[in-house]
Scaffold this motif. Structure first.
Motif, PDB file in Angstrom:
ATOM      1  N   CYS A   1      21.683 -35.357  27.548  1.00 32.60           N
ATOM      2  CA  CYS A   1      20.235 -35.655  27.279  1.00 32.60           C
ATOM      3  C   CYS A   1      20.133 -37.351  27.350  1.00 32.60           C
TER       4      CYS A   1
ATOM      5  N   GLN B   1      17.676 -38.756  26.150  1.00 29.47           N
ATOM      6  CA  GLN B   1      16.820 -39.221  25.117  1.00 29.47           C
ATOM      7  C   GLN B   1      17.970 -39.457  24.014  1.00 29.47           C
ATOM      8  N   CYS B   2      19.069 -38.739  23.934  1.00 36.66           N
ATOM      9  CA  CYS B   2      20.014 -38.770  23.004  1.00 36.66           C
ATOM     10  C   CYS B   2      21.006 -39.879  23.370  1.00 36.66           C
TER      11      CYS B   2
END
Length: 185
Positions: free
Chosen positions: A58, A60-61
């Motif tokens: 991910c 975003q992470c």
């Protein structure tokens, strides 16, 4: 309200009081004679060695650099914690999912289970991934390891093969180690 309407609706828990005498998922007894630390560690690595990390993390992470650091960590039996620890601070699905989490699990347990400088949430991650539904050989390997650790700790004060990393605190750390081990069982 009758007794059966108050019972848990988990599919593994009986739905009526008459079936409570025959549980579908029995509790496992504590093994008073588990294998040695070396045997437990070897078995744990063997049963989880089939997993390979997925590299579609991910964004975003995790940054591409964080993913690359873990990709380049090398042998999961010897990798330094710094190379893969970031997977324990996010939901397992964000770092490649179940296969990535399980690939690093044996090494992660050894280095983070009793690391009190950070809350790695390793057992919470395992629970999110349905530990109770994992293949029998994986559960057996984990159960043998934690029985061995418990016996080592409660009879001799040694949590081997886990490394204790302690921060300075006013808390009774022996009690905390005991709590961690009992929760894992």
């Amino acid at each position: 309200m009758n007794a059966s309407s108050c019972l848990c609706r988990d599919p593994y828990v009986p739905r009526d009081a008459s079936s409570l005498n025959h549980p579908r998922r029995p509790m496992h007894g504590f093994d008073l004679n588990p294998p040695t630390v070396a045997s437990c560690s070897a078995q744990l690595h063997a049963v989880f060695s089939r997993y390979r990390p997925r590299w579609d993390w991910c964004r975003q992470c995790f940054t591409p650099e964080e993913e690359a650091e873990t990709r380049n960590a090398g042998d999961p039996r010897r990798a330094p914690l710094e190379s893969f620890r970031q997977i324990y601070f996010e939901n397992p699905n964000c770092s490649g999912g179940r296969d990535t989490f399980l690939h690093w699990l044996p090494r992660g347990l050894g280095l983070t289970f009793l690391n009190f400088n950070h809350d790695f949430g390793l057992m919470e991650g395992a629970m999110r991934l349905g530990l109770w539904r994992w293949p029998k050989e994986e559960q057996v390997a984990l159960r043998a390891l934690f029985c061995r650790v418990a016996l080592n700790w409660f009879t001799g004060g040694d949590p081997a093969p886990f490394e204790r990393v302690m921060r300075k605190t006013g808390r009774d750390m022996d009690t905390y180690v005991s709590e961690c081990i009992v929760e894992a069982l």
